[in-house]
Scaffold this motif. Structure first.
Motif, PDB file in Angstrom:
ATOM      1  N   ILE A 146       0.833  -1.202   0.000  1.00 57.89           N
ATOM      2  CA  ILE A 146       0.000   0.000   0.000  1.00 57.89           C
ATOM      3  C   ILE A 146       0.867   1.252   0.000  1.00 57.89           C
ATOM      4  N   LEU A 166      -7.815   1.598  -1.530  1.00 58.81           N
ATOM      5  CA  LEU A 166      -6.365   1.596  -1.362  1.00 58.81           C
ATOM      6  C   LEU A 166      -5.664   1.761  -2.703  1.00 58.81           C
ATOM      7  N   PHE A 168      -2.051   0.783  -4.612  1.00 62.68           N
ATOM      8  CA  PHE A 168      -0.983  -0.199  -4.486  1.00 62.68           C
ATOM      9  C   PHE A 168       0.210   0.135  -5.374  1.00 62.68           C
TER      10      PHE A 168
END
Length: 291
Positions: A146, A166, A168
């Motif tokens: 992350i 999120l 990445f």
């Protein structure tokens, strides 16, 4: 700084270089000095959640938190604003990228993906009010970590649903050396809805955390231990768990990174569960050796 810990629980020699690369200052994004402290104009577009008919509104800060190309080592939920009524997500990260790490944005996983599986929509208090999407947010690539996060409020019929999104990045030239762990409990399986909550409670009751040695805090934030909690937040703290979920040098072998997360409803509170991974960079001398 961590000499006492290093002597008693030093990592294996083959992991020493990785441990040393992670001995960098850690800080929270955003830092406390970046948060608005004075009066704020009420924004009509700010989404909000409500969990009962007469309950207070919980506004949601949907601004993305991006730490750039720096590994994330922890997450927390926090109540921001003058009245401490704005839910936000904060990220603990290394102050710089370790020399052996190379990060590349993961084009297959980004902020815009969220789960529409209604089995993961859990009520916080009353079922006719706001819900939380408890689906795990993670990448299928075991080398993804992350580097950004934000909260989002969507709609499921007439109900509002809180989502976690999120961002990445992929660690290049690395390998995973251990199965990821959720909240330090390897047995916590990926389940949904009520089953997930029951399993979480079961492991929480059995696997009580052992006391950790005192850590030398080198956080560069204004308040290294986390921003102080105003008195006004007491009404909404019954709905939000602001516990900091972090791993550092004191958590053997000392170079955990966050590779996924999920929102859960635990005893009527919106809480975080964090997925930690151990990634090691394959050095040139290691390429011909079996892993």
């Amino acid at each position: 700084m961590y000499l006492k810990w290093f002597i008693t629980d030093k990592p294996p020699i083959e992991e020493l270089h990785q441990f040393l690369e992670f001995q960098l200052p850690r800080q929270w994004a955003p830092v406390f000095s970046d948060l608005p402290l004075g009066p704020q104009r009420k924004q009509r577009s700010t989404p909000s959640l409500q969990f009962s008919f007469f309950g207070p509104k919980l506004y949601v800060n949907t601004n993305p938190v991006d730490v750039g190309k720096r590994p994330v080592t922890g997450l927390r939920l926090y109540l921001e604003g003058k009245r401490s009524n704005h839910l936000a997500i904060h990220m603990q990260h290394l102050s710089s990228l370790p020399n052996v790490f190379q990060l590349q944005d993961d084009i297959n996983r980004n902020y815009n993906e969220e789960s529409y599986d209604h089995r993961y929509y859990e009520k916080v208090q009353w079922k006719h009010f706001s819900h939380v999407c408890t689906a795990p947010v993670e990448s299928e690539d075991e080398l993804s970590i992350i580097t950004g996060a934000h909260l989002h409020v969507g709609y499921y019929g007439f109900k509002k649903v809180l989502f976690l999104r999120l961002r990445f990045s992929t660690v290049l030239g690395a390998a995973a050396i251990k199965n990821p762990e959720w909240d330090g409990s390897p047995g916590l399986a990926r389940k949904s809805g009520l089953i997930s909550t029951l399993i979480s409670h079961h492991f929480t009751a059995i696997l009580k955390p052992q006391p950790q040695p005192a850590e030398v805090n080198i956080n560069s934030a204004v308040y290294p231990g986390g921003p102080p909690t105003p008195v006004q937040a007491s009404k909404l703290l019954k709905f939000v768990d602001t516990t900091e979920m972090t791993r550092g040098p004191q958590d053997s072998p000392g170079y955990w990174v966050v590779s996924g997360a999920r929102l859960v409803v635990d005893k009527g509170k919106i809480s975080l569960r964090v997925k930690y991974s151990l990634l090691t960079v394959i050095l040139p001398d290691d390429e011909d050796e079996p892993f």
